[in-house]
Design a protein around this motif. Structure first.
Motif, PDB file in Angstrom:
ATOM      1  N   TYR A 305      -5.447  -7.873   9.387  1.00 17.54           N
ATOM      2  CA  TYR A 305      -5.680  -7.154  10.632  1.00 17.54           C
ATOM      3  C   TYR A 305      -6.880  -6.222  10.560  1.00 17.54           C
ATOM      4  N   VAL A 306      -6.953  -5.394   9.510  1.00 12.86           N
ATOM      5  CA  VAL A 306      -8.027  -4.398   9.471  1.00 12.86           C
ATOM      6  C   VAL A 306      -9.385  -5.070   9.327  1.00 12.86           C
ATOM      7  N   ARG A 307      -9.440  -6.242   8.705  1.00 14.56           N
ATOM      8  CA  ARG A 307     -10.702  -6.957   8.589  1.00 14.56           C
ATOM      9  C   ARG A 307     -11.157  -7.485   9.940  1.00 14.56           C
ATOM     10  N   ALA A 308     -10.213  -7.804  10.811  1.00 11.56           N
ATOM     11  CA  ALA A 308     -10.563  -8.209  12.176  1.00 11.56           C
ATOM     12  C   ALA A 308     -10.825  -6.991  13.058  1.00 11.56           C
ATOM     13  N   LEU A 309     -10.026  -5.942  12.851  1.00  5.22           N
ATOM     14  CA  LEU A 309     -10.170  -4.723  13.648  1.00  5.22           C
ATOM     15  C   LEU A 309     -11.577  -4.151  13.545  1.00  5.22           C
ATOM     16  N   ALA A 310     -12.112  -4.098  12.329  1.00 12.51           N
ATOM     17  CA  ALA A 310     -13.443  -3.518  12.129  1.00 12.51           C
ATOM     18  C   ALA A 310     -14.502  -4.589  11.889  1.00 12.51           C
ATOM     19  N   GLY A 311     -14.094  -5.845  12.011  1.00  8.15           N
ATOM     20  CA  GLY A 311     -15.028  -6.946  11.818  1.00  8.15           C
ATOM     21  C   GLY A 311     -15.188  -7.762  13.084  1.00  8.15           C
ATOM     22  N   GLU A 312     -14.558  -8.925  13.105  1.00 13.60           N
ATOM     23  CA  GLU A 312     -14.655  -9.773  14.293  1.00 13.60           C
ATOM     24  C   GLU A 312     -13.389 -10.589  14.458  1.00 13.60           C
ATOM     25  N   GLY A 313     -13.186 -11.084  15.680  1.00  9.04           N
ATOM     26  CA  GLY A 313     -12.048 -11.952  15.954  1.00  9.04           C
ATOM     27  C   GLY A 313     -11.086 -11.434  16.998  1.00  9.04           C
ATOM     28  N   LEU A 314     -11.218 -10.151  17.373  1.00  8.49           N
ATOM     29  CA  LEU A 314     -10.302  -9.595  18.372  1.00  8.49           C
ATOM     30  C   LEU A 314     -10.984  -9.261  19.691  1.00  8.49           C
ATOM     31  N   LEU A 315     -12.270  -8.934  19.644  1.00 11.97           N
ATOM     32  CA  LEU A 315     -13.014  -8.536  20.832  1.00 11.97           C
ATOM     33  C   LEU A 315     -14.319  -9.318  20.914  1.00 11.97           C
ATOM     34  N   SER A 316     -14.951  -9.308  22.091  1.00 14.64           N
ATOM     35  CA  SER A 316     -16.278  -9.897  22.200  1.00 14.64           C
ATOM     36  C   SER A 316     -17.242  -9.108  21.321  1.00 14.64           C
ATOM     37  N   PRO A 317     -18.337  -9.720  20.864  1.00 16.34           N
ATOM     38  CA  PRO A 317     -19.297  -8.976  20.031  1.00 16.34           C
ATOM     39  C   PRO A 317     -19.782  -7.690  20.681  1.00 16.34           C
ATOM     40  N   THR A 362       0.858   5.101   5.848  1.00 16.07           N
ATOM     41  CA  THR A 362       0.013   3.924   5.713  1.00 16.07           C
ATOM     42  C   THR A 362      -1.453   4.288   5.884  1.00 16.07           C
ATOM     43  N   PHE A 363      -2.313   3.624   5.126  1.00 16.91           N
ATOM     44  CA  PHE A 363      -3.760   3.705   5.323  1.00 16.91           C
ATOM     45  C   PHE A 363      -4.323   2.297   5.391  1.00 16.91           C
ATOM     46  N   VAL A 364      -5.167   2.016   6.390  1.00 16.72           N
ATOM     47  CA  VAL A 364      -5.893   0.748   6.446  1.00 16.72           C
ATOM     48  C   VAL A 364      -7.361   1.055   6.709  1.00 16.72           C
ATOM     49  N   GLY A 365      -8.249   0.418   5.956  1.00 14.14           N
ATOM     50  CA  GLY A 365      -9.671   0.640   6.144  1.00 14.14           C
ATOM     51  C   GLY A 365     -10.481  -0.582   5.747  1.00 14.14           C
ATOM     52  N   TYR A 366     -11.613  -0.777   6.449  1.00 15.38           N
ATOM     53  CA  TYR A 366     -12.498  -1.907   6.157  1.00 15.38           C
ATOM     54  C   TYR A 366     -13.938  -1.445   6.299  1.00 15.38           C
ATOM     55  N   ASP A 367     -14.749  -1.756   5.301  1.00 16.94           N
ATOM     56  CA  ASP A 367     -16.173  -1.456   5.312  1.00 16.94           C
ATOM     57  C   ASP A 367     -16.925  -2.726   5.704  1.00 16.94           C
ATOM     58  N   PRO A 368     -17.453  -2.807   6.928  1.00 15.87           N
ATOM     59  CA  PRO A 368     -18.136  -4.034   7.366  1.00 15.87           C
ATOM     60  C   PRO A 368     -19.372  -4.363   6.527  1.00 15.87           C
ATOM     61  N   GLN A 369     -19.998  -3.358   5.925  1.00 19.67           N
ATOM     62  CA  GLN A 369     -21.209  -3.614   5.150  1.00 19.67           C
ATOM     63  C   GLN A 369     -20.903  -4.297   3.821  1.00 19.67           C
ATOM     64  N   SER A 370     -19.917  -3.803   3.101  1.00 21.37           N
ATOM     65  CA  SER A 370     -19.584  -4.370   1.793  1.00 21.37           C
ATOM     66  C   SER A 370     -18.540  -5.478   1.882  1.00 21.37           C
ATOM     67  N   GLY A 371     -17.825  -5.553   3.020  1.00 18.64           N
ATOM     68  CA  GLY A 371     -16.752  -6.531   3.158  1.00 18.64           C
ATOM     69  C   GLY A 371     -15.491  -6.155   2.405  1.00 18.64           C
TER      70      GLY A 371
END
Length: 405
Positions: A305-317, A362-371
């Protein structure tokens, strides 16, 4: 660390964001029995004793960590047991309550409706809820970003008393909204930051109004199913937690900690000595949190989820970029303060959220730059000294990864 304004304990019970700030500080190190899955990368070997020591110091019964790093390697570990003084070890597949991470589910559905042209970020809330005071001057955008100024229903002493008296009580969202709208406003719309769960419950009801279906259905259809989050759910009235799961604990009641999460020195000492047992709140009904905090998930689901939340797949670009760009310091005078935007927080380079309600953090985090993604949960919230365990562990992980990169 600079942090958003604190509120009374049921506010804490939905989010550890206020204690998170920018998660770059280092924490203490040391050891408790644990289980590690798969090959251990160097950073994992360094982190294991530090996290075990933190778990021991904060009196956490069980915790789980899932880190995915393209550069440094993936690492998953569990620490402790499913029950207080038990022997059954925590498992990475266990189901836990995710508290305010649920806000990002609700916010994502709202932004999907914006993508579809069914609502606009700058619509006044009065368009959908004429009962909101000054609602013509409060926008959907301000509610998503906690800048509406609306009071927080979870600061109500009466609510805390009712939750303690009847942990199984089912609260209707409209009742929560009435409590919230009766609270004093914090500031004129857009003139500050105040973390108010009233915003998110209103948004959940607006989703139902626009779609004509339940928020549970919309979250399932729009978020959980597309991402294959089969271990996740959004219960609306049930206090059940799917198997397998750890027991969730807290050392203070809602009323007892209404002004601070820190217990008295006497109670802290008793907890450390083992003469004060934690309260088992595993089956306390989360309906009082509804769209702001009633979600259930697993470490694996939260990672996807967090990889999509801060990445792609849930919203338009375009909408995703708008969401990422919306994240701003909660204190404009302090660029290092915790940052918040459209139902999304940022901790250093990591976009995500924290979540806390009695028994789970709970903690969830995603860094889009490093993946790199980080997911941590703990089956205690908060620790007797007021710390949110998963957030404290995440600080340590972020610091170690930064040094290893």
């Amino acid at each position: 660390m600079s942090t958003p304004p604190r509120s009374r304990r049921p506010q804490r019970a939905l989010s550890a964001l206020a204690a998170a700030g920018v998660l770059l500080a280092t924490a203490a190190c040391g050891g408790q029995a644990s289980a590690t899955v798969g090959e251990v990368p160097a950073y994992g070997a360094a982190l294991q004793p530090e996290l075990e020591q933190q778990v021991s110091e904060m009196l956490v019964t069980g915790a789980a960590v899932d880190v995915r790093s393209p550069e440094l390697g993936d690492w998953t570990t569990t620490i402790g047991t499913r029950a207080y003084r038990g022997t059954d070890p925590v498992q990475i597949a266990d189901h836990v309550r995710i508290g305010s991470v649920t806000k990002t589910w609700t916010g994502t559905v709202v932004l999907q409706l914006v993508d579809e042209g069914r609502i606009r970020l700058d619509d006044p809330v009065a368009t959908y809820r004429p009962d909101v005071p000054n609602g013509r001057n409060i926008t959907i955008r301000q509610m998503l970003s906690m800048r509406s100024g609306l009071g927080n229903y979870t600061t109500s002493p009466d609510l805390s008393q009712r939750m303690d008296a009847d942990p199984g009580a089912v609260f209707d969202p409209e009742e929560l909204i009435r409590i919230g709208l009766a609270q004093p406003v914090e500031f004129p719309p857009g003139q500050g930051f105040f973390y108010s769960n009233t915003n998110t419950v209103l948004l959940g009801r607006i989703v139902e109004q626009i779609t004509g279906s339940s928020l549970e259905t919309e979250i399932e259809r729009r978020v959980l199913t597309p991402l294959g989050m089969t271990g996740s759910s959004f219960p609306t009235t049930s206090g059940a937690l799917p198997e397998p799961h750890p027991q969730g604990y807290t050392y203070g009641t809602n009323v007892e900690t209404i002004d601070t999460n820190v217990l008295s020195p006497e109670k802290q000492a008793a907890a450390r000595a083992g003469t004060l047992a934690p309260i088992d709140v595993t089956l306390a009904n989360p309906s009082w949190a509804w769209s702001a905090g009633a979600g259930i998930s697993t470490a694996d689901d939260l990672t996807a989820y967090v990889r999509a939340l801060a990445g792609e797949g849930l919203l338009s670009p375009a909408m995703q970029q708008t969401r990422l760009d919306s994240v701003q310091p909660t204190d404009p005078a302090d660029p290092a303060s915790a940052a918040y935007g459209l139902a999304l927080a940022r901790f250093g380079p990591y976009y995500g959220h924290t979540g806390e309600l009695p028994g789970f953090n709970t903690f969830v985090g995603y860094d889009p730059q490093s993946g790199t993604s980080i997911v941590v949960w703990a089956s205690l919230a908060p620790s007797p000294d007021g710390r949110p365990p998963a957030v404290e562990m995440a600080k340590t992980i972020i610091a170690e990864l930064a040094g290893a990169g």
